[in-house]
Design a protein around this motif. Structure first.
Motif, PDB file in Angstrom:
ATOM      1  N   ASP A 290       0.829  -1.211   0.000  1.00  0.00           N
ATOM      2  CA  ASP A 290       0.000   0.000   0.000  1.00  0.00           C
ATOM      3  C   ASP A 290       0.862   1.259   0.000  1.00  0.00           C
ATOM      4  OD1 ASP A 290      -2.351  -1.391  -0.070  1.00  0.00           O
ATOM      5  OD2 ASP A 290      -2.775  -1.212   2.068  1.00  0.00           O
TER       6      ASP A 290
ATOM      7  N   ALA B 208       1.170   4.145  -3.033  1.00  0.00           N
ATOM      8  CA  ALA B 208       0.964   5.576  -2.770  1.00  0.00           C
ATOM      9  C   ALA B 208       2.211   6.370  -3.135  1.00  0.00           C
ATOM     10  CB  ALA B 208       0.599   5.784  -1.301  1.00  0.00           C
TER      11      ALA B 208
ATOM     12  N   PRO C 227      -3.489   9.913  -2.350  1.00  0.00           N
ATOM     13  CA  PRO C 227      -3.617   9.868  -0.888  1.00  0.00           C
ATOM     14  C   PRO C 227      -4.552  10.938  -0.344  1.00  0.00           C
ATOM     15  CG  PRO C 227      -1.558  10.888  -1.506  1.00  0.00           C
ATOM     16  CD  PRO C 227      -2.184  10.424  -2.781  1.00  0.00           C
TER      17      PRO C 227
ATOM     18  N   LYS D 102       1.487   7.498   2.327  1.00  0.00           N
ATOM     19  CA  LYS D 102       0.048   7.234   2.290  1.00  0.00           C
ATOM     20  C   LYS D 102      -0.760   8.470   2.655  1.00  0.00           C
ATOM     21  CE  LYS D 102      -1.605   3.403   3.894  1.00  0.00           C
ATOM     22  NZ  LYS D 102      -1.922   2.252   4.775  1.00  0.00           N
TER      23      LYS D 102
END
Length: 384
Positions: free
Chosen positions: A76, A80, A223, A317
């Motif tokens: 993840d 991002a 994000p 993120k």
């Protein structure tokens, strides 16, 4: 270099159709070192790699040091990070590719682009052996090409140039003949010394190759702010009003930090004039961290955040993340001061700070070697 290397290999095995593979570390399925490079019976096997980063370990595209993240969390963050480096932070050619050299003694520039700093530099360091002082082989410029994975890594960098142009619907907009007519010499597959201009190699189709298309999930990883923007702005104003230090240091003027630069031995937060005006349609707001000087012979990395409230919420993120500076030693440019340019138009819009009179820019050291780094200043610019 990759082009001629590929042709030489094809000639040696008598196969004109031979093509180098690329390591697609920007997609989840490719975020581990491919098996062909880890099988010790393979000619692509190399002993000088960090053994803790071999499969099934997920690659860290923004590598600083080892973490205890789960594979899912690391993926993840990687996605991002790719969004920032390929999309929001790289909406202009200069931001993605870096500055262009010009002829003459004054034509030298040292302003690397987003993808070169990381994942390029960061992955070099992540792969290199932790048993060696400079994480050789991949972790140092002089030794990186000893590792066969160097070529797959760089083939993906080359592929991402094509992906970037497609994603931004942008053709090459550098028309400067000083750059296009610059040339290099390489030996071809017949041992002939060939002169090649930059302008000769900017179109892969003319070079006779293209890349297999793969899904790009990072395109949709925009994000979100770590705090609601209105609340964050109130908290920032309160801190400023009460004259509290933000993080470790606060500087009101940011045109020049010190005569000889300010050491980055701790996190540094700078109040930067936003220079708000009605920008032209194609303009991009850019944070410039200028006059970066790196001393020593260690991997250096610091991250840049805008309107950061909570140091426990530091990650690509979150929308406050603007970009990173990652420097591999041994490249021959360490004595030159470096300028870091980060596109922030979309970031400021998402933080609802695009029309604010000023913003807070935080430089956050992530390696101990940042104590050997000085920064000249931070400012805002526009790029057409």
């Amino acid at each position: 270099m990759i082009y001629f290397h590929e042709r030489i290999l094809g000639s040696l095995i008598g196969d004109e159709t031979f093509a180098l593979p690329y390591w697609a570390w920007d997609i989840p399925q490719g975020m581990v070192i491919p098996d062909m490079y880890t099988n010790n019976s393979s000619s692509f096997y190399h002993t000088m790699r960090d053994v803790s980063h071999l499969p099934p370990q997920t690659a860290d595209l923004n590598y600083v040091s080892d973490t205890n993240l789960s594979p899912e969390d690391q993926i993840d963050i990687n996605l991002a990070f790719m969004y920032n480096q390929m999309v929001s932070g790289a909406r202009k050619t200069e931001l993605f590719m870096g500055c262009t050299y010009k002829a003459g003694k004054e034509g030298y520039c040292n302003g690397p682009g987003t993808i070169e700093l990381a994942p390029h530099n960061a992955l070099h360091t992540w792969i290199g052996s932790s048993l060696n002082p400079g994480r050789e082989d991949m972790g140092k410029f002089y030794s990186a090409a000893k590792d066969p994975i160097f070529y797959a890594h760089h083939a993906n960098i080359d592929r991402l140039w094509e992906v970037w142009r497609e994603a931004h619907k942008q053709q090459l907009d550098i028309k400067d003949p000083d750059w296009l007519d610059s040339f290099f010499y390489f030996y071809d597959e017949n041992l002939r010394l060939v002169r090649v201009k930059v302008g000769d190699v900017v179109d892969t189709i003319k070079l006779g190759y293209s890349y297999e298309q793969v899904h790009r999930p990072w395109l949709n990883m925009r994000p979100k702010p770590s705090y609601p923007p209105k609340l964050a702005r109130q908290m920032l104003k309160t801190k400023e009003k009460n004259k509290l230090e933000m993080l470790s240091r606060t500087l009101v003027s940011s045109s020049e930090l010190d005569t000889h630069g300010r050491a980055l031995d701790a996190s540094l937060t700078v109040k930067v004039r936003n220079h708000w005006r009605k920008k032209e349609k194609e303009e991009e707001k850019v944070i410039v961290v200028h006059g970066i000087e790196v001393k020593g012979d260690a991997y250096v990395k610091f991250d840049v955040y805008v309107n950061l409230i909570d140091q426990f919420k530091i990650s690509p993120k979150f929308r406050e993340f603007a970009g990173t500076f990652a420097h591999i030693p041994g490249g021959g440019a360490g004595k030159k001061k470096i300028d870091l340019k980060l596109g922030v138009s979309e970031l400021l819009e998402d933080l609802e700070a695009d029309q604010d009179e000023s913003i807070w820019v935080t430089l956050l050291p992530t390696t101990p070697s940042c104590s050997n780094v000085t920064v000249g200043g931070v400012r805002m610019e526009y790029i057409k």
